[in-house]
Enzyme design. Structure first.
Site, PDB file in Angstrom:
ATOM      1  CG  ASP A 171      -1.825   1.235   1.253  1.00 10.34           C
ATOM      2  OD1 ASP A 171      -2.578   1.414   0.288  1.00 10.34           O
ATOM      3  OD2 ASP A 171      -1.762   1.999   2.233  1.00 10.34           O
ATOM      4  CD  GLU A 253      -4.389   0.724  -3.802  1.00  6.62           C
ATOM      5  OE1 GLU A 253      -5.457   0.513  -3.224  1.00  6.62           O
ATOM      6  OE2 GLU A 253      -3.770   1.812  -3.729  1.00  6.62           O
ATOM      7  CB  CYS A 306     -13.368  -5.937   6.836  1.00  2.00           C
ATOM      8  SG  CYS A 306     -12.693  -6.940   8.190  1.00  2.00           S
ATOM      9  CB  CYS A 309     -15.670 -10.235   7.647  1.00  2.00           C
ATOM     10  SG  CYS A 309     -16.128  -8.467   7.685  1.00  2.00           S
ATOM     11  CB  CYS A 325     -14.574  -4.620  10.343  1.00  2.00           C
ATOM     12  SG  CYS A 325     -15.900  -5.309   9.339  1.00  2.00           S
ATOM     13  CB  CYS A 328     -16.211  -9.046  11.774  1.00  2.00           C
ATOM     14  SG  CYS A 328     -14.682  -8.327  11.111  1.00  2.00           S
ATOM     15  CG  ASP A 335      -1.535   3.294   5.835  1.00  2.00           C
ATOM     16  OD1 ASP A 335      -2.383   3.722   5.036  1.00  2.00           O
ATOM     17  OD2 ASP A 335      -0.866   4.038   6.579  1.00  2.00           O
TER      18      ASP A 335
END
Length: 374
Positions: A171, A253, A306, A309, A325, A328, A335
């Site tokens: 990231d 990315e 997340c 999940c 999250c 969950c 990051d």
């Protein structure tokens, strides 16, 4: 793959002046060619050559092959952008090939100049010698801060890629230059301090508007660029070494359109001076040299989803650094969560048979990553 090797030249005083004069003559010819090409809307190097080769021969002290190289340099610029007339600095690069350049062992290079062929001493290291032994067909002669460098292009045979379905997600950011799904952090604090330092100096010099101030501004820009380049090399090298040691691929990315994002006014300078594209380029070519798979994934929701999940919500990211999250309750550094999501997407992209989301388990990851989770 093709790789440029940077070699410092050590010309005599007479040779140095000859190289300067040759560089100026070559780029004067490039400007003449460019003006003709733009005025007549002729951008093919073959059509340009047919139209004005003999005219260039009469006007400039260039050999036949150097004229061909000058035309090729101009044509390559118009291949990228035909919307304006390209101009070339008098100290712009000269593009050499085998007809106007030859290596005399690994100590000297023979270059064509307007004063005849010159044997120029090279300051060369063991690494550069190994690369040159692979053979080279062309090279650029450049002038950087008053020093001549030769940038020969060598062909490197890429090793076969390792067979893996596991990836290290990266990231890239501004506060944290890079965070990996292994929990490695490359802080952006040093970059920001250097940026602020040079920003203040540039702002002061820009107010003066003198020739000396402009020269100083150019040197500062070059110095800052070298700093960023060196740091990006170090970061990419360390990440690739980890991937190589763990037999994993690297995933990042896709960054298309990131410059167009809306950014607050006070953050614009910091955002637009961030060397994210260069860091990705370094990661990619280092991966190729080491046989490591390199994958770019879609950036959508990597910071909102997340990694445990899969629940996606903007409210999951409570601050720049905190992720919790809403479904969950999983809490982790934001990051790191994004880096894990990037790794998961890369693994899914090459594992079509996997029906469940690929998961990075905190219990089996590195101790640094375990310390981030809760």
């Amino acid at each position: 793959m093709k790789l440029a090797v940077k070699i410092k030249l050590n010309p005599t005083k007479e040779q140095y002046q000859t190289l300067l004069d040759t560089m100026e003559e070559f780029n004067n010819a490039c400007n003449y060619i460019s003006e003709y090409a733009f005025a007549n809307q002729i951008y093919s190097k073959f059509k340009i050559q047919d139209a004005i080769y003999y005219d260039i021969k009469e006007r400039f002290k260039l050999s036949s092959q150097m004229i061909i190289r000058a035309i090729a340099k101009v044509a390559s610029q118009y291949k990228r952008d035909k919307s304006f007339c390209h101009q070339f600095r008098k100290d712009g690069a000269i593009q050499y090939d085998k007809r106007v350049m030859s290596f005399k062992g690994l100590e000297k290079v023979n270059l064509w100049t307007i004063d005849g062929r010159q044997n120029i001493e090279m300051v060369i290291t063991g690494y550069q010698k190994r690369q040159l032994s692979r053979g080279t067909g062309q090279a650029d002669l450049v002038l950087v801060d008053g020093v001549f460098y030769l940038l020969p292009i060598v062909d490197i045979e890429e090793p076969p890629q390792i067979d893996t379905k596991d990836f290290i997600g990266i990231d890239l950011g501004i506060v944290k230059t890079a965070v990996t799904s292994f929990g490695d952090i490359f802080d952006g604090e040093l970059i920001e301090k250097v940026r602020q330092k040079y920003f203040k100096v540039r702002r002061s010099l820009q107010k003066k508007k003198t020739k000396s101030a402009k020269r100083r501004l150019k040197k500062i820009g070059q110095k800052e660029a070298r700093f960023r380049r060196n740091l990006n090399h170090k970061i990419s090298k360390e990440i690739v070494e980890v991937a190589k040691g763990t037999s994993k691929g690297i995933a990042v990315e896709k960054l298309q359109g990131i410059r167009k994002q809306t950014v607050r006014k006070r953050q614009r300078a910091r955002h637009h001076s961030w060397g994210f594209h260069q860091l990705q380029q370094f990661l990619e070519y280092k991966c190729k040299l080491n046989g490591i798979p390199f994958v770019k994934v879609a950036p959508k929701d990597t910071s909102r989803a997340c990694s445990r999940c899969g629940y996606v919500s903007a409210s999951n990211r409570q601050s720049q650094s905190d992720f919790r999250c809403k479904a969950c309750g999983f809490a982790i550094n934001a990051d790191l969560n994004a880096a894990i999501n990037i790794a998961q997407r890369a693994a899914r992209s090459i594992s079509s048979y996997v029906s469940q989301p690929y998961a990075v388990e905190l219990s089996t990851a590195s101790p640094r990553l375990q310390a981030w989770g809760s």
